[in-house]
Design a protein around this motif. Structure first.
Motif, PDB file in Angstrom:
ATOM      1  N   TYR A  79     -19.989 -40.331 -14.148  1.00 45.77           N
ATOM      2  CA  TYR A  79     -19.740 -41.051 -12.827  1.00 45.77           C
ATOM      3  C   TYR A  79     -19.858 -42.348 -12.631  1.00 45.77           C
ATOM      4  N   GLN A 119     -11.667 -35.732  -7.655  1.00 54.69           N
ATOM      5  CA  GLN A 119     -13.110 -35.719  -7.416  1.00 54.69           C
ATOM      6  C   GLN A 119     -13.788 -35.845  -8.383  1.00 54.69           C
ATOM      7  N   SER A 155     -18.120 -35.604  -9.545  1.00 60.23           N
ATOM      8  CA  SER A 155     -19.433 -35.320  -8.804  1.00 60.23           C
ATOM      9  C   SER A 155     -20.381 -36.089  -9.869  1.00 60.23           C
ATOM     10  N   GLU A 207     -25.838 -33.244  -6.392  1.00 60.34           N
ATOM     11  CA  GLU A 207     -25.395 -33.057  -5.238  1.00 60.34           C
ATOM     12  C   GLU A 207     -26.086 -31.980  -4.739  1.00 60.34           C
ATOM     13  N   PRO A 237     -22.478 -27.017  -3.395  1.00 64.16           N
ATOM     14  CA  PRO A 237     -21.276 -27.322  -2.605  1.00 64.16           C
ATOM     15  C   PRO A 237     -21.232 -26.541  -1.280  1.00 64.16           C
ATOM     16  N   ALA A 255     -19.463 -25.067  -7.865  1.00 64.77           N
ATOM     17  CA  ALA A 255     -19.641 -26.379  -8.041  1.00 64.77           C
ATOM     18  C   ALA A 255     -18.769 -27.215  -9.071  1.00 64.77           C
ATOM     19  N   ASP A 295     -17.303 -29.923 -11.434  1.00 65.15           N
ATOM     20  CA  ASP A 295     -17.467 -31.532 -12.255  1.00 65.15           C
ATOM     21  C   ASP A 295     -16.676 -32.566 -11.627  1.00 65.15           C
TER      22      ASP A 295
END
Length: 273
Positions: free
Chosen positions: A66, A121, A123, A127, A130, A147, A149
């Motif tokens: 990320y 998206q 991740s 987080e 979801p 969820a 990634d």
């Protein structure tokens, strides 16, 4: 029925009912009992809040990917891996975690698989749960958690759901189908495939696709899991003394690696002399 009190299902819950092929002898249903039925007890809650080494490595690896794509300059700078390690505060982790995550960061810098792709998206990995997808199967309504990634698309507009892996475990294709089921609700007009990628060894899984009929079968299976789990929780609330009958233990070699071995009366762990 209020949304917060609805039964739920997820790949993780399915895994707690039925492990991956070849891992059946290592499965212990009592872990589900601790994690889902007794999770508010102080001792259990404290253990659940402690991530295992594999969990920490997985989350840090996801966070590293990320960060590389939040600032793609990190992929090209000589000290990009070190800068990313500082963002992740790796120096506060154990030596094993530091070494493995640094290796993952170097691998990704050398082969940044998401560069040039349209990332829909991505991740951070920390987080939490979801937003659930509400599914009605017949007259049964439950919350479905998935969820994801990463989602990216290529020039043909097909969505690719990408799940990052670490460690040596084989890919569980059930998880891919679960992602495709989620995508059928989140992106109903888009063609979607699922794929896994191991950040440590660079191994890809085959691409996974599914017909609507196949996804319906997986939805029915999740419905059955949600019902059975809800029944077990209700049974435990009514008869807490029967915990080990509702969630039977399977003591053995995996006790040494179980998060609950310090509080489980059935645990078989070798005590160091």
């Amino acid at each position: 029925m209020a949304k917060n009190w609805l039964p739920f299902a997820s790949y993780n819950l399915w895994l707690q009912f039925a492990p991956a092929i070849g891992q059946e002898h290592l499965h212990c249903d009592m872990k589900r009992g601790f994690a889902k039925a007794r999770n508010k007890e102080p001792q259990v809650k404290a253990l659940l809040e402690q991530d295992t080494i594999p969990q920490q490595i997985g989350m840090l690896a996801q966070r590293g990917v990320y960060e590389f794509h939040q600032n793609t300059d990190l992929l090209h700078q000589l000290d990009g891996v070190q800068q990313t390690a500082e963002i992740l505060q790796l120096s506060q982790k154990s030596l094993e975690i530091q070494e493995r995550v640094i290796s993952i960061l170097k691998n990704y810098r050398d082969n940044p698989i998401l560069v040039g792709k349209n990332i829909v998206q991505l991740s951070r990995g920390d987080e939490g749960y979801p937003e659930p997808i509400l599914i009605r199967e017949g007259n049964y309504l439950f919350k479905f958690y998935a969820a994801i990634d990463c989602i990216f698309s290529l020039t043909d507009d097909t969505l690719h759901i990408l799940d990052f892996k670490t460690g040596k475990s084989d890919f569980d294709l059930r998880q891919g189908y679960i992602y495709l089921l989620a995508a059928s609700y989140l992106y109903p007009q888009r063609q979607t495939i699922a794929i896994f990628y191991n950040l440590e060894n660079g191994k890809w899984s085959p691409q996974i696709s599914a017909t609507s009929e196949t996804l319906k079968c997986f939805q029915i299976e999740l419905t059955l899991i949600a019902k059975r789990h809800q029944k077990d929780l209700s049974s435990y609330r009514n008869k807490t003394a029967e915990f080990s009958q509702i969630f039977p233990p399977n003591p053995g070699v995996m006790c040494s690696f179980c998060s609950f071995n310090s509080i489980c009366q059935f645990s078989i762990c070798e005590v160091a002399a």
